[in-house]
Scaffold this active site. Structure first.
Site, PDB file in Angstrom:
ATOM      1  N   THR A 149      26.361  41.906 -86.549  1.00  0.00           N
ATOM      2  CA  THR A 149      25.747  40.950 -85.692  1.00  0.00           C
ATOM      3  C   THR A 149      26.339  41.775 -84.332  1.00  0.00           C
ATOM      4  O   THR A 149      26.772  42.380 -83.648  1.00  0.00           O
ATOM      5  CB  THR A 149      26.579  39.844 -85.449  1.00  0.00           C
ATOM      6  OG1 THR A 149      26.715  38.893 -86.698  1.00  0.00           O
ATOM      7  CG2 THR A 149      26.429  38.754 -84.755  1.00  0.00           C
ATOM      8  N   GLY A 205      25.020  32.176 -91.846  1.00  0.00           N
ATOM      9  CA  GLY A 205      26.683  32.004 -91.271  1.00  0.00           C
ATOM     10  C   GLY A 205      26.884  32.020 -90.070  1.00  0.00           C
ATOM     11  O   GLY A 205      26.273  30.498 -90.005  1.00  0.00           O
TER      12      GLY A 205
HETATM   13  N1  ASP Z   1      28.737  36.611 -88.556  1.00  0.00           N
HETATM   14  C1  ASP Z   1      27.592  37.415 -89.327  1.00  0.00           C
HETATM   15  C2  ASP Z   1      27.409  36.017 -90.603  1.00  0.00           C
HETATM   16  O1  ASP Z   1      28.445  36.077 -91.108  1.00  0.00           O
HETATM   17  C3  ASP Z   1      27.360  38.588 -90.041  1.00  0.00           C
HETATM   18  C4  ASP Z   1      28.590  39.631 -89.000  1.00  0.00           C
HETATM   19  O2  ASP Z   1      28.631  38.875 -88.323  1.00  0.00           O
HETATM   20  O3  ASP Z   1      28.474  40.528 -89.137  1.00  0.00           O
HETATM   21  O4  ASP Z   1      26.540  36.226 -91.101  1.00  0.00           O
END
Ligand code: ASP
Length: 384
Positions: free
Chosen positions: A228, A258
């Protein structure tokens, strides 16, 4: 292979000596003075408290300069962070965000994003959006053009099309092949497991024997990656904004959302206080409303780093600080305050890069650089 050995190392660490060292920060939230102590030891952190400031997760290192240019010209903080993350959304080689993101279990890329504008206390977000690449800009458009905060799924796509966003196939050839390799490891007919010669044969065909691509596929299949870019900025006047944009968890069930588009979890701004964002396993962040906790901790006087550690402690507490259970995932929090002080905490010491301490990107007007996250557990790392 690398990651499998990393995983082995990680499990060994949990069972063995690293656990002894792992507890340094465990069980007690460091005092509000701890980040100033680490600032003395760390020249990068010593340049704290400068405005304007823009920070992001490490994958935004090359993108923060554009945001800083806007801040230096007196532009809006939200425009600055959206311009910065758009560079990452557009990048087909970043498979955690936007174009080229790893898809859901059906091979379709679904994106989530949010924005929050401190000076006007407005927010916008979109979730599970297909076929539109720049979802941070789409979230900003929700904020600017509607009286809603969140639009999801096909409604968000149609809203984007009406607003002039181009529709494209977000799956690159690279991410399609990795998805095919993942499918071959899980489908009913195959189920051979990624250690089997059958799977290795199939994957070799998919990637035409390219060893680097095969190793990469093995890694992301063994450890479904999250990834992200959260980005937050404070300008010379002290106005603050933030955005978070992602393709979410690879191989997710279609429609899974998410923390990134959840205001108060993956993105939170209070113009009187500061801003917070997150990467890693979003489900864990959603359950504690991490972004909001961090902002409220900073309101009570904690430094950004200590506020992030406090939020991490809430997550750990819900697992009774059990490092084996917590070792199945990774989580990061990032924060800035109104004075231009920044900080970040990682659940585990190491980040997405093999054997490297987790870090985040900071641009305080001179250059963009990586700064270490403060680990909650001083042990190697979790699965995601
Ligand atoms: N936090 C994001 C999610 O759970 C993914 C990530 O940060 O890698 O969709």
């Amino acid at each position: 292979m690398e990651l499998w050995s990393r995983r082995k190392f990680f499990l060994t660490s949990l069972a063995g000596s690293a656990i002894a060292g792992a507890g340094k920060l465990f069980g007690s939230t460091p005092s509000a003075n701890s980040s100033s102590a680490s600032a003395l030891a760390n020249p990068a952190a010593a340049a704290q408290g400068k405005r304007p400031l823009i920070i992001s997760s490490a994958n935004g290192l090359h993108a923060l300069g554009k945001g800083m240019d806007i801040l230096k010209q007196g532009g809006d903080t939200l425009e600055a962070v959206v311009v910065a993350v758009t560079i990452v959304e557009d990048d087909p080689n970043d498979d955690s965000v936007g174009y080229g993101g790893l898809p859901n279990e059906e091979g379709v890329v679904e994106l989530d994003a949010s924005v929050m504008h401190g000076p006007t206390y407005r927010a916008g977000s979109v979730a599970a959006v297909r076929n539109i690449k720049n979802v941070s800009r789409l979230a900003k458009t929700v904020m600017e053009k509607t009286n809603h905060v969140m639009i999801v799924g096909d409604g968000a796509r149609r809203f984007g099309v009406d607003e002039g966003f181009e529709e494209i196939n977000l799956l690159t050839d690279h991410s399609r092949k990795i998805w095919l390799a993942w499918k071959a490891s899980t489908s009913f007919n195959w189920r051979p497991g990624i250690d089997s010669p059958e799977w290795k044969q199939r994957v070799s065909e998919i990637f035409n024997g390219d060893a680097a691509q095969i190793a990469y596929a093995e890694r992301v299949i063994a450890h479904p990656p999250t990834g992200t870019i959260p980005c937050m900025a404070v300008d010379a006047k002290g106005d603050i904004s933030a955005t978070t944009t992602t393709s979410g968890l690879a191989w997710k069930i279609p429609g899974r959302v998410g923390d990134s588009p959840i205001i108060g979890a993956g993105c939170c701004v209070d113009n009187e206080v500061g801003a917070a964002g997150s990467t890693g396993k979003g489900e864990e962040n959603i359950k504690i409303s991490g972004g909001r906790i961090i902002v409220e901790m900073m309101r009570q006087g904690k430094s950004p780093t200590d506020a992030c550690l406090e939020a991490m402690g809430r997550v750990a507490k819900h697992y009774k600080n059990d490092k084996t259970k917590l070792g199945t995932f990774h989580l990061y929090f990032y924060a800035i305050n109104k004075d231009g002080v920044h900080g970040a905490a990682s659940l585990w010491r190491n980040g997405y890069e093999e054997n490297k301490q987790a870090s985040y990107a900071v641009h305080d007007g001179t250059e963009s650089r990586l700064v270490p996250c403060t680990p909650y557990f001083d042990a190697a790392g979790g699965d995601q």
